[in-house]
Design an enzyme around this catalytic site. Structure first.
Site, PDB file in Angstrom:
ATOM      1  N   HIS A  54       0.840  -1.210   0.000  1.00 27.16           N
ATOM      2  CA  HIS A  54       0.000   0.000   0.000  1.00 27.16           C
ATOM      3  C   HIS A  54       0.874   1.258   0.000  1.00 27.16           C
ATOM      4  CE1 HIS A  54      -4.020   1.804   1.565  1.00 27.16           C
ATOM      5  NE2 HIS A  54      -3.367   2.678   0.825  1.00 27.16           N
ATOM      6  N   HIS A  56       1.446   5.224  -2.187  1.00 27.67           N
ATOM      7  CA  HIS A  56       0.996   6.209  -3.181  1.00 27.67           C
ATOM      8  C   HIS A  56       2.247   6.969  -3.623  1.00 27.67           C
ATOM      9  CE1 HIS A  56      -3.351   5.956  -1.891  1.00 27.67           C
ATOM     10  NE2 HIS A  56      -2.788   5.608  -0.745  1.00 27.67           N
ATOM     11  N   ARG A  58       2.541   8.619  -6.357  1.00 30.22           N
ATOM     12  CA  ARG A  58       2.084   9.900  -6.939  1.00 30.22           C
ATOM     13  C   ARG A  58       2.412  10.116  -8.401  1.00 30.22           C
ATOM     14  NH1 ARG A  58      -1.514  10.464  -3.065  1.00 30.22           N
ATOM     15  NH2 ARG A  58      -0.794  11.398  -1.134  1.00 30.22           N
ATOM     16  N   ASN A  88      -4.858   6.127  -7.328  1.00 25.29           N
ATOM     17  CA  ASN A  88      -5.442   7.483  -7.294  1.00 25.29           C
ATOM     18  C   ASN A  88      -4.430   8.556  -7.684  1.00 25.29           C
ATOM     19  OD1 ASN A  88      -4.059   7.012  -4.861  1.00 25.29           O
ATOM     20  ND2 ASN A  88      -5.279   8.488  -3.727  1.00 25.29           N
ATOM     21  N   HIS A 171     -10.576   0.122   0.688  1.00 22.78           N
ATOM     22  CA  HIS A 171     -10.494   1.192   1.693  1.00 22.78           C
ATOM     23  C   HIS A 171     -11.863   1.245   2.349  1.00 22.78           C
ATOM     24  CE1 HIS A 171      -9.312   5.467   2.985  1.00 22.78           C
ATOM     25  NE2 HIS A 171     -10.543   5.292   3.442  1.00 22.78           N
ATOM     26  N   HIS A 218      -5.508  -0.858   5.641  1.00 21.39           N
ATOM     27  CA  HIS A 218      -5.330  -0.044   6.861  1.00 21.39           C
ATOM     28  C   HIS A 218      -6.444  -0.099   7.910  1.00 21.39           C
ATOM     29  CE1 HIS A 218      -7.831   2.472   4.349  1.00 21.39           C
ATOM     30  NE2 HIS A 218      -6.842   2.969   3.654  1.00 21.39           N
ATOM     31  N   ASP A 283       0.870   2.629   3.773  1.00 24.53           N
ATOM     32  CA  ASP A 283      -0.032   3.651   3.222  1.00 24.53           C
ATOM     33  C   ASP A 283       0.724   4.966   3.034  1.00 24.53           C
ATOM     34  OD1 ASP A 283      -2.148   5.040   2.218  1.00 24.53           O
ATOM     35  OD2 ASP A 283      -3.373   4.992   4.029  1.00 24.53           O
TER      36      ASP A 283
END
Ligand code: DOR
Length: 417
Positions: A54, A56, A58, A88, A171, A218, A283
């Site tokens: 997990h 991100h 970017r 995302n 999530h 999470h 995360d």
């Protein structure tokens, strides 16, 4: 044959070992082996590299916060040898074209191995994203992620994921349980997105799951972990275990799902110690300091963490709070199993993804030490034990806090698994 010598951690035991590596795989584990080169780490520990399902990072579109090159450097420095990146981004990875473009863009810029989540809005998105390592849905708004629609949409995605053989990470927060009003502090934020919202959303997934493999992202509460459906896995994060609504962090501690009060956090720890949670995941969700300097209610949610999972949690292993065997299973083995990747264990035939650590070394966490592009960490100043070296498929990638080999990361594919 390349050889790495030290005290290897296998099946919860520590044994002096020489690990022989050819073509990126462990080919022998003996008391002694001849090889060239030989990396001698004497009585330092050798553990399987971390698998963080997990993060991100970017890229594309949000690279002022982080990017693949930088984020995977931070990961390597923290002993993580595989990450799986969330969808995302900007644009989000919701269809085949976006996934193909992301794979094209990232090829050649990962310092460690990686997987990519697809974020389907409907069932049709799943077969389009065949090359996705796994799939992700949000049951509530968070970051720039679009929440899944109706129960029928979610059930359709679950069915399609079940047919794909992959898994769905969820999530879990139920917006119907969110409190009205403006949250101006970490405590407000916790009350506005309360533990009941987590449990309700997990129950929604459980109700609609069918035969799909499901992974709950999470969890912040013991109740959340316990309400997952039989056979589903779950992760928790170092920030939900080590920080709380009483941490003096302001917007830097704003994250979804929120940090919880101390008592909730303590119960989450007990759940980890009792074996009720399958894995750690960071995360890692960096934002710039400028973005975080907004008013609490306007600041984006998310904290960086890919470099600190090992350094901050290994302190608990050293203090004999967290058994070494459980730590290794939660940091490496179980996430590798979830991905069906040939990783996560020091065993003949596995990828030679290793971290080396001198357990006597203690330092303080700083953003610089973590090489974070966002230049901050919620664990600033915490006691930590960083790895001294990280190997990915036998290549020495990071040593003494420095990246020494660049861009050797490969995408793990479902077929390899
Ligand atoms: O705090 C969060 N930040 N939670 C999420 O679900 C998304 C993440 C982000 O991308 O910033």
């Amino acid at each position: 044959m390349l050889v790495v010598e030290g005290r290897a951690v296998r099946h919860g035991r520590i044994e002096p070992a020489a690990i022989g590596i050819e073509e990126g795989k462990i080919v022998a584990i003996r008391k002694q082996l001849r090889g060239d080169p030989v990396y001698r780490y004497a009585d330092a520990l050798i553990l399987p590299g971390g698998v963080d399902v997990h993060v991100h990072l970017r890229e594309p579109g949000l690279t002022h916060k982080d990017d693949f090159l930088s984020g995977t450097e931070s990961a390597a420095i923290g002993g993580v040898t595989t990450v799986v990146d969330m969808p995302n981004t900007k644009p989000p990875v919701t269809d085949g074209a976006a996934l193909r473009e992301k794979i094209r863009l990232l090829s050649g810029s990962a310092n460690i191995d990686f997987g990519l989540y697809g974020g389907p809005a409907t069932a049709a998105g799943v077969p389009e994203m065949k090359r996705a390592t796994a799939f992700k849905v949000y049951l509530a708004e968070s970051g720039n992620a679009v929440p899944v629609g109706t129960d029928a949409d979610l059930a359709g995605i679950l069915r399609a994921v079940g047919e794909s053989g992959s898994f769905l990470a969820a999530h879990c927060e139920d917006p119907e349980r969110f409190a009205a009003g403006v949250a101006k502090s970490l405590s407000d934020h916790h009350r506005s997105r309360p533990p009941e919202a987590e449990v309700a959303a997990i129950e929604r997934v459980a109700r609609l799951r069918g035969n799909a493999r499901v992974h709950i992202a999470h969890v912040t509460t013991a109740e959340g972990a316990r309400s997952r459906p039989a056979g589903a896995t779950c992760e928790t994060t170092p920030h939900h275990l080590l920080l709380s609504t009483t941490s003096n962090l302001g917007t830097r501690g704003k994250v979804n799902p929120p940090l919880r009060p101390d008592a909730t956090r303590d119960a989450l720890w007990r759940e980890v110690l009792e074996g009720g949670i399958d894995m750690f995941a960071s995360d890692h969700a960096p934002h710039t300091l400028e973005e975080k300097s907004a008013r609490f209610e306007d600041a984006p949610a998310g904290v960086p963490g890919v470099a600190t999972t090992f350094p901050v949690l290994f302190r608990y292993v050293r203090r004999q709070i967290l058994p070494l065997e459980r730590f290794v299973s939660m940091f490496s083995e179980n996430p590798a199993k979830l991905l069906r990747a040939n990783k996560g264990e020091i065993a003949v035939g596995r990828d030679a993804d290793l971290l080396v650590v001198d357990p006597r070394r203690i330092e303080k966490v700083t953003a610089r030490r973590c090489r974070y592009k966002c230049e901050w960490t919620p664990f600033e100043g915490a006691e930590a034990t960083f790895p001294t070296a990280t190997f990915v498929r036998g290549e020495l990638v990071a040593q003494e806090g420095e990246l020494v080999t660049e861009r050797i990361g490969r995408m793990i594919t479902p077929t390899e698994a």
